[in-house]
Enzyme design. Structure first.
Site, short mmCIF file in Angstrom:
data_model
loop_
_atom_site.label_atom_id
_atom_site.label_comp_id
_atom_site.label_asym_id
_atom_site.label_seq_id
_atom_site.Cartn_x
_atom_site.Cartn_y
_atom_site.Cartn_z
N CYS A 65 -25.20 14.07 -8.80
CA CYS A 65 -25.16 15.27 -7.96
C CYS A 65 -24.58 16.49 -8.68
O CYS A 65 -25.27 17.12 -9.48
CB CYS A 65 -24.39 14.94 -6.68
SG CYS A 65 -24.71 16.06 -5.29
N LYS B 45 -18.57 9.58 -11.85
CA LYS B 45 -18.93 10.98 -11.67
C LYS B 45 -17.92 11.85 -12.41
O LYS B 45 -16.70 11.68 -12.26
CB LYS B 45 -18.97 11.33 -10.18
CG LYS B 45 -19.52 12.72 -9.88
CD LYS B 45 -19.66 12.92 -8.38
CE LYS B 45 -20.24 14.29 -8.04
NZ LYS B 45 -20.39 14.47 -6.58
N GLU C 149 -26.48 8.94 -3.94
CA GLU C 149 -25.02 8.99 -3.97
C GLU C 149 -24.44 8.67 -2.59
O GLU C 149 -25.01 9.02 -1.56
CB GLU C 149 -24.60 10.41 -4.38
CG GLU C 149 -23.10 10.62 -4.46
CD GLU C 149 -22.71 12.07 -4.73
OE1 GLU C 149 -21.60 12.28 -5.25
OE2 GLU C 149 -23.52 12.97 -4.42
#
Length: 286
Positions: free
Chosen positions: A154, A120, A44
């Site tokens: 993440c 995301k 990321e």
């Protein structure tokens, strides 16, 4: 079906040009090709390295300038995926949507030139407060020559519901690019990767940034380690770790993923967590 995957512990350092970024990315792709991998994962926010190029006054670029590199980023990774005949999850890159908001977007580059994108879904407080990032609005799974995969970035992996949805949609492997600045954040992501692998009887490939961008706010410290994670059952290593890197080192981590073993443990494992879920109580929202 079996295929080989690798994850890059990408070392961030200040640079002066896009070409320097391209040289570093190309190095890792060439390294992976020497190991015969079919899938390669970058972490990321690796393109925040481009912010260190700076403006005319020598100050780091602000986050809203990062989308200016989108075309160059896409061209670079598309070319590498085609040239080396492998799938590349090009970490994440900050893009600007039609309404002007910023999104943290994971990109899957296919060898045939196709590009899939997953924004995301869950945004951390620091991303909102520091960079005014906005959340993605949906989950997709992506078909490849080697089966169905999902990209969850993440913080996303810390939410069991979204991973359960990805498995319900057919994903056998979750690629989880990450970026954490200290041990607390790193272990939150890492432990959740293991939990999600056990709950859904899937593989998770994860990696994070290492090194430091001294010019760039929020990227001055990084704590990362790549790992290729399996369910904790007899066909796999007892700790569920197929391979892992040396923390905070610049390196590549490689392992083979056997999808047939996932089917075996889902049907006849010591526990059958996927089969035994209570969808009458907690449905798999798709």
């Amino acid at each position: 079906m079996k295929y080989r995957t690798a994850a890059v512990q990408y070392k961030l350092a200040d640079i002066d040009t896009f070409d320097q970024f391209a040289e570093q990315v190309t190095h890792y792709v060439r390294n992976a090709s020497e190991y015969g991998v079919q899938f390669l994962l970058f972490p990321e926010f690796l393109t925040t390295q481009l912010m260190s190029i700076g403006d005319e006054q020598g100050n780091a670029l602000t986050i809203d300038r990062l989308p200016e590199f989108t075309d160059s980023y896409l061209d670079l990774f598309r070319t590498l995926a085609s040239e080396y005949s492998l799938y590349i999850v090009g970490g994440t890159h900050v893009i600007k949507t039609d309404d002007g908001s910023l999104r943290n977007a994971a990109h899957l580059f296919h060898p045939n030139g196709k590009i899939d994108v997953q924004h995301k879904i869950h945004i951390t407080p620091s991303e909102v407060e520091g960079w005014n990032m906005s959340a993605g609005e949906g989950l997709e799974v992506f078909e490849t020559e080697y089966g169905m995969i999902a990209m969850l970035t993440c913080y996303d992996i810390e939410f069991p519901e979204i991973v359960r949805m990805a498995r319900a949609k057919g994903a056998d492997v979750i690629f989880c690019p990450s970026c954490t600045d200290d041990r607390h954040g790193f272990y939150r992501v890492r432990y959740c990767c293991h939990a999600r692998a056990v709950e859904n009887q899937i593989y998770i490939v994860t990696t994070g940034t290492v090194g430091s961008l001294r010019k760039v706010d929020l990227m001055r410290a990084n704590f990362g380690q790549a790992a290729i994670i399996a369910p904790n059952d007899i066909p796999f290593p007892p700790a569920g770790i197929l391979s892992e890197g040396i923390i905070n080192d610049d390196m590549l981590v490689v392992a083979d993923l056997d999808l047939a073993l996932l089917e075996d443990v889902r049907a006849r494992g010591s526990v059958t967590t996927w089969r035994d879920r209570r969808t009458d109580l907690y449905p798999d929202w798709q």
